[in-house]
Design an enzyme around this catalytic site. Sequence first.
Site, PDB file in Angstrom:
ATOM      1  N   LYS A 180       0.789  -1.213  -0.090  1.00 41.29           N
ATOM      2  CA  LYS A 180      -0.115  -0.120  -0.020  1.00 41.29           C
ATOM      3  C   LYS A 180       0.908   1.338  -0.151  1.00 41.29           C
ATOM      4  O   LYS A 180       1.999   1.398  -0.107  1.00 41.29           O
ATOM      5  CB  LYS A 180      -1.070  -0.127   1.100  1.00 41.29           C
ATOM      6  CG  LYS A 180      -1.967  -1.229   1.112  1.00 41.29           C
ATOM      7  CD  LYS A 180      -2.942  -1.069   0.045  1.00 41.29           C
ATOM      8  CE  LYS A 180      -3.745  -2.525  -0.400  1.00 41.29           C
ATOM      9  NZ  LYS A 180      -4.494  -3.087   0.896  1.00 41.29           N
TER      10      LYS A 180
HETATM   11  C1  LIG Z   1      -5.784  -3.986   1.062  1.00 42.85           C
HETATM   12  C2  LIG Z   1      -7.239  -3.653   1.266  1.00 42.85           C
HETATM   13  C3  LIG Z   1      -8.003  -3.713   2.381  1.00 42.85           C
HETATM   14  C4  LIG Z   1      -7.368  -4.726   3.319  1.00 42.85           C
HETATM   15  O1  LIG Z   1      -6.318  -4.331   3.974  1.00 42.85           O
HETATM   16  P1  LIG Z   1      -5.577  -5.389   4.472  1.00 42.85           P
HETATM   17  O2  LIG Z   1      -4.381  -4.318   5.399  1.00 42.85           O
HETATM   18  O3  LIG Z   1      -4.701  -6.074   3.603  1.00 42.85           O
HETATM   19  O4  LIG Z   1      -6.083  -5.978   5.561  1.00 42.85           O
HETATM   20  C5  LIG Z   1      -9.349  -3.517   2.246  1.00 42.85           C
HETATM   21  N1  LIG Z   1      -9.862  -2.954   1.207  1.00 42.85           N
HETATM   22  C6  LIG Z   1      -8.901  -2.478   0.118  1.00 42.85           C
HETATM   23  C7  LIG Z   1      -9.552  -1.805  -1.071  1.00 42.85           C
HETATM   24  C8  LIG Z   1      -7.693  -3.233   0.093  1.00 42.85           C
HETATM   25  O5  LIG Z   1      -7.008  -2.762  -1.103  1.00 42.85           O
END
Ligand SMILES: *Cc1c(COP(=O)(O)O)cnc(C)c1O
EC number: 2.6.1.92
Length: 375
Positions: A180
């Site tokens: 991310k």
């Molecule tokens: C990555 C993601 C999540 C979940 O995040 P994690 O930290 O992997 O649990 C939720 N919504 C979206 C749109 C994502 O890309």
Amino acid sequence: MLPYGRQSISEEDIEAVTAVLRGDWLTTGPAVTAFENAISELSGGHRAVSCTSGTAALHIAYAALGVGPADEVVTTPMTFVATASCAAMLGAKIVFADVDYDTGLIDPAAVEASLSDRSRVISAVDYAGQSADYSALQPLADAVGAKTLADAAHSVGGSADGRPIGDLADVTTMSFFPTKNLTTGEGGAVVCKDPAIAQRAHEFHFIGLVRDPSRFEIADEGPWHQEVHEYGVNYRLTDLGAALGLSQLRRLAEFKRRRTEITARYNAAFADTDGLRTPVQRAGVDPMWHLYPIRILGGRRREIFEAMRAAGIGVQVNYIPVYWHPVFAHQGYKRGLCPNAEQFYAEELSLPLFPDLTDSDVDRVIETLLTLVGQ
Ligand SMILES: *Cc1c(COP(=O)(O)O)cnc(C)c1O
């Protein structure tokens, strides 16, 4: 294999984490407080609660909003499953509203048609890093007494109409997974405009413990006393993760600059290429491009995906429509429900995009894709 996303870790990041290891707190110490304050500052000053993942953030957010079996949550199928599943786990009925075919963002007109007197939350996703149209969604929510939730897992660092992510919806969730926009290893955060909802979010992620003596139902127990009014979980972020996050926040502007630069390089290379469609940017949005979701036309997405992987380029597909997952399909959600999302999915290919991607890597991705589509 060139990955499609990857963390960027500096010597300063490493020093920030090792300093925590040498200190007094491994968890729920000064780094967590400082990180929550920094996320709050980034998000228009609203209270931030840090947690163990973006999925945990969604679970906390829905719990803090009081979502339960009598409620409906309207959301987009063009997302990671957790946006919907965390509300479904609390007993809510999920109502999928279709997306805009150009952007992949939830379509306010489709949301409006999906609302009922049971609607409790409208959950939008800032797909690929540009924010959904909260200025259209908020009045729709207000009119039926619902709240807006922004799943900002992709868009942390961006803004719309001059307002930062975190200041656009009633509640905003973030993910700090390694791919991310910034990372804490695993991690996430919930930002709430309403301080009472923020306090519920804090208590839910902290086992439900109430520590404010003015709220105690059991009086005069002693100075050690804390008590539980509602069930909670332990979703606390560690000081190790928070220290990494704080250090990464100092680099967020540079990450954004580089993600923007790579996106522009892809856009220029693929503009007007037959068989390809470059991402469409919504007016008024300053995106933090998390994904580069190019569209492969002519039914060739799978073939191009496999050929790119064979060439050592780690492309991805984001996302299979959520209601195609068997857990939803078994409940009777049918294919065809959201045609724009299904067409978007059929064409979508995410090209590598992360701050440490070099210009020569980008050029190799461009040349490989252009050759494959016959340009
Ligand atoms: C990555 C993601 C999540 C979940 O995040 P994690 O930290 O992997 O649990 C939720 N919504 C979206 C749109 C994502 O890309």
